[in-house]
Design an enzyme around this catalytic site. Structure first.
Site, PDB file in Angstrom:
ATOM      1  CG  ASN A 146      -1.932   1.027   1.214  1.00 19.03           C
ATOM      2  OD1 ASN A 146      -1.628   2.141   0.808  1.00 19.03           O
ATOM      3  ND2 ASN A 146      -3.144   0.712   1.620  1.00 19.03           N
TER       4      ASN A 146
ATOM      5  CG  HIS B 263       1.529   5.475   4.733  1.00 20.55           C
ATOM      6  ND1 HIS B 263       1.007   6.300   5.691  1.00 20.55           N
ATOM      7  CD2 HIS B 263       0.843   4.317   4.826  1.00 20.55           C
ATOM      8  CE1 HIS B 263       0.061   5.673   6.349  1.00 20.55           C
ATOM      9  NE2 HIS B 263      -0.060   4.465   5.848  1.00 20.55           N
TER      10      HIS B 263
ATOM     11  CG  HIS C 259      -7.968   4.367   0.896  1.00 21.08           C
ATOM     12  ND1 HIS C 259      -8.143   4.191   2.248  1.00 21.08           N
ATOM     13  CD2 HIS C 259      -9.184   4.722   0.418  1.00 21.08           C
ATOM     14  CE1 HIS C 259      -9.406   4.440   2.572  1.00 21.08           C
ATOM     15  NE2 HIS C 259     -10.052   4.769   1.480  1.00 21.08           N
TER      16      HIS C 259
ATOM     17  NE  ARG D  81      -9.401   8.803   3.991  1.00 21.44           N
ATOM     18  CZ  ARG D  81      -9.702   7.931   4.962  1.00 21.44           C
ATOM     19  NH1 ARG D  81      -8.950   6.869   5.147  1.00 21.44           N
ATOM     20  NH2 ARG D  81     -10.728   8.119   5.754  1.00 21.44           N
TER      21      ARG D  81
ATOM     22  NE  ARG E 128      -7.631  11.926   5.326  1.00 19.58           N
ATOM     23  CZ  ARG E 128      -8.017  11.083   6.288  1.00 19.58           C
ATOM     24  NH1 ARG E 128      -7.151  10.242   6.815  1.00 19.58           N
ATOM     25  NH2 ARG E 128      -9.254  11.070   6.723  1.00 19.58           N
TER      26      ARG E 128
ATOM     27  CD  GLU F  58      -6.879  -0.079   0.730  1.00 18.71           C
ATOM     28  OE1 GLU F  58      -6.936   1.002   1.330  1.00 18.71           O
ATOM     29  OE2 GLU F  58      -6.093  -0.965   1.037  1.00 18.71           O
TER      30      GLU F  58
ATOM     31  CB  THR G  64      -9.792   1.971   6.967  1.00 18.16           C
ATOM     32  OG1 THR G  64      -9.327   2.705   5.844  1.00 18.16           O
ATOM     33  CG2 THR G  64     -11.174   1.454   6.699  1.00 18.16           C
TER      34      THR G  64
ATOM     35  CD  GLU H 287      -7.435  -6.023   2.599  1.00 18.81           C
ATOM     36  OE1 GLU H 287      -7.615  -5.814   1.372  1.00 18.81           O
ATOM     37  OE2 GLU H 287      -6.598  -5.399   3.283  1.00 18.81           O
TER      38      GLU H 287
ATOM     39  CG  HIS I  32      -5.857  -1.580   9.553  1.00 22.21           C
ATOM     40  ND1 HIS I  32      -6.188  -0.473   8.811  1.00 22.21           N
ATOM     41  CD2 HIS I  32      -5.600  -1.132  10.792  1.00 22.21           C
ATOM     42  CE1 HIS I  32      -6.161   0.590   9.588  1.00 22.21           C
ATOM     43  NE2 HIS I  32      -5.795   0.217  10.794  1.00 22.21           N
TER      44      HIS I  32
HETATM   45  N1  PXP Z   1      -5.969  -2.937   3.593  1.00 21.10           N
HETATM   46  C1  PXP Z   1      -6.947  -1.992   3.639  1.00 21.10           C
HETATM   47  C2  PXP Z   1      -8.280  -2.315   3.050  1.00 21.10           C
HETATM   48  C3  PXP Z   1      -6.690  -0.720   4.198  1.00 21.10           C
HETATM   49  O1  PXP Z   1      -7.675   0.212   4.237  1.00 21.10           O
HETATM   50  C4  PXP Z   1      -5.401  -0.442   4.692  1.00 21.10           C
HETATM   51  C5  PXP Z   1      -5.110   0.912   5.282  1.00 21.10           C
HETATM   52  O2  PXP Z   1      -5.249   1.887   4.319  1.00 21.10           O
HETATM   53  C6  PXP Z   1      -4.415  -1.445   4.587  1.00 21.10           C
HETATM   54  C7  PXP Z   1      -4.739  -2.688   4.061  1.00 21.10           C
HETATM   55  C8  PXP Z   1      -3.001  -1.210   5.027  1.00 21.10           C
HETATM   56  O3  PXP Z   1      -2.926  -0.907   6.386  1.00 21.10           O
HETATM   57  P1  PXP Z   1      -1.559  -0.465   7.029  1.00 21.10           P
HETATM   58  O4  PXP Z   1      -1.162   0.832   6.415  1.00 21.10           O
HETATM   59  O5  PXP Z   1      -1.873  -0.354   8.480  1.00 21.10           O
HETATM   60  O6  PXP Z   1      -0.548  -1.545   6.731  1.00 21.10           O
END
Ligand code: PXP
Length: 258
Positions: free
Chosen positions: A6, A9, A42, A44, A48, A69, A100, A150, A213
Site C-alpha cells: 500500500n 504513505h 486508497h 479517499r 487527502r 481501495e 480505516t 479482506e 491493517h
Molecule cells: N488494507 C486496507 C483495506 C486498508 O484500508 C489499509 C489501510 O489503508 C491497509 C490494508 C493497510 O494498512 P496499514 O497501512 O496499516 O498496513
C-alpha cells in the site's frame, strides 16, 4: 503468501508539503523489482493523499495488478469503472478518521453493495469487501457476489501492540488497555484462531481471502502461517521501514517473512 504494497504513505509525505515529491508513481518499478505482487492505493473521498491523477497514472503504468481501495459513493465508483484497476476493495470511510478504523457493515447496506458490485463486475473489476472477521459478514459478502474478502486485522494488531510494545501506555482509546498481560495474551491467541477458522470457512465457500491493517514485521509472522489467506496488503510498516533501509529492501524483508 502474496504481498500487496500500500503506497498511500508516499503521498502522505508529499502532502505534508503539498508539493510534487515524493511521487508514489516512482514506487511502481521498485515494488515490482522487490517481488511484491500487487500495488494497493486508497482513493479517499477527501483525496487527502492519493489524488485522481495519481490513481490514473498508477493504474496506467503499474507492471503489477492494482487494487484500489475506496468507499462505495457514486462518484468514486464512476471513477473506478472508468479507469478499471484490477480490483476494487470497498472500505468504510469516515472523514475524521486517521485510517480505516473497522470493516464494512455489510449487513446494513446490502442493496447498495449489490448495485456497486454489479457495476464493478460490468466493468470487469474484481471486488473485495473489507470486513471485520465475523461469519455473518463473510456469508453476506458471498451472497452479494464479492470475489474477495479482506479481513481487517486492526484488532489483532492492537492486541499485539498492547502486549509486546509500549503502545498500551500511550494509546488511551483502546479499551483492552486495562487488561493484565496474561489476559491480553489469551485475547491475542483467540483473535488469531478466529482469523484462522474464518479464513478456512471463507475459502470453503469459495471466497478469496486477503488481510490487512496494522500488520508489521513482528505481528505478520503468525498471520503468514494461515494458509487460507492468499494475500496481505501492508502499507504503514513497509513505508516506515523504507525510510531507514530503502523501499526495495523493506519490501524484500517483508516478502521473506511471509
Ligand atoms: N488494507 C486496507 C483495506 C486498508 O484500508 C489499509 C489501510 O489503508 C491497509 C490494508 C493497510 O494498512 P496499514 O497501512 O496499516 O498496513
Amino acid at each position: 503468501m502474496k504481498l500487496g504494497v500500500n503506497i498511500d504513505h508516499i503521498a502522505v509525505l508529499r502532502e505534508a508539503r503539498r508539493i510534487n515529491d515524493p511521487d508514489p508513481l516512482q514506487a511502481l518499478g521498485i515494488c515490482a523489482r522487490a517481488g511484491a505482487e500487487q500495488i494497493t492505493i486508497h482513493l479517499r473521498e477527501d483525496r487527502r493523499h492519493i489524488h485522481d491523477e495519481d490513481a490514473i497514472a498508477i493504474i496506467r503504468h503499474s507492471l503489477l495488478p492494482v487494487n484500489l481501495e475506496c468507499a462505495k459513493s457514486k462518484d468514486i465508483i464512476d471513477f473506478v469503472c472508468k479507469y478499471r484497476p484490477h480490483r476494487a476493495t470497498i472500505v468504510p470511510e469516515k472523514r475524521q478518521e486517521v485510517t480505516t478504523e473497522g470493516g464494512l457493515n455489510v449487513l446494513s447496506q446490502q442493496n447498495d453493495l449489490k448495485d456497486t458490485i454489479y457495476r464493478l463486475h460490468q466493468a470487469e473489476v474484481e471486488v473485495s469487501l473489507f470486513i471485520d472477521p465475523n461469519p455473518e459478514a463473510i456469508l453476506a459478502s458471498k451472497e452479494l457476489g464479492a470475489d474477495w474478502i479482506e479481513f481487517h486485522t486492526g484488532h489483532y494488531a492492537n492486541l499485539w501492540a498492547m502486549l509486546y510494545s509500549n503502545l498500551a501506555n500511550t494509546h488511551h482509546s483502546i479499551k483492552e488497555l486495562e487488561l493484565p498481560r496474561h489476559k491480553l495474551k489469551a485475547r491475542l491467541e483467540q483473535e488469531l484462531l478466529k482469523l484462522q477458522d474464518l479464513a478456512k470457512h471463507a475459502k470453503g465457500i469459495k471466497l478469496k481471502v486477503a488481510s490487512g491493517h496494522g500488520l508489521n514485521y513482528q505481528n505478520v509472522i503468525p498471520i503468514s502461517k494461515i494458509k487460507e489467506i492468499e494475500e496481505l496488503n501492508i502499507g504503514q510498516s513497509i513505508i516506515a521501514r523504507s525510510i531507514f533501509v530503502g523501499l526495495e529492501s523493506a519490501i524484500k524483508e517483508m516478502k521473506n517473512l511471509i
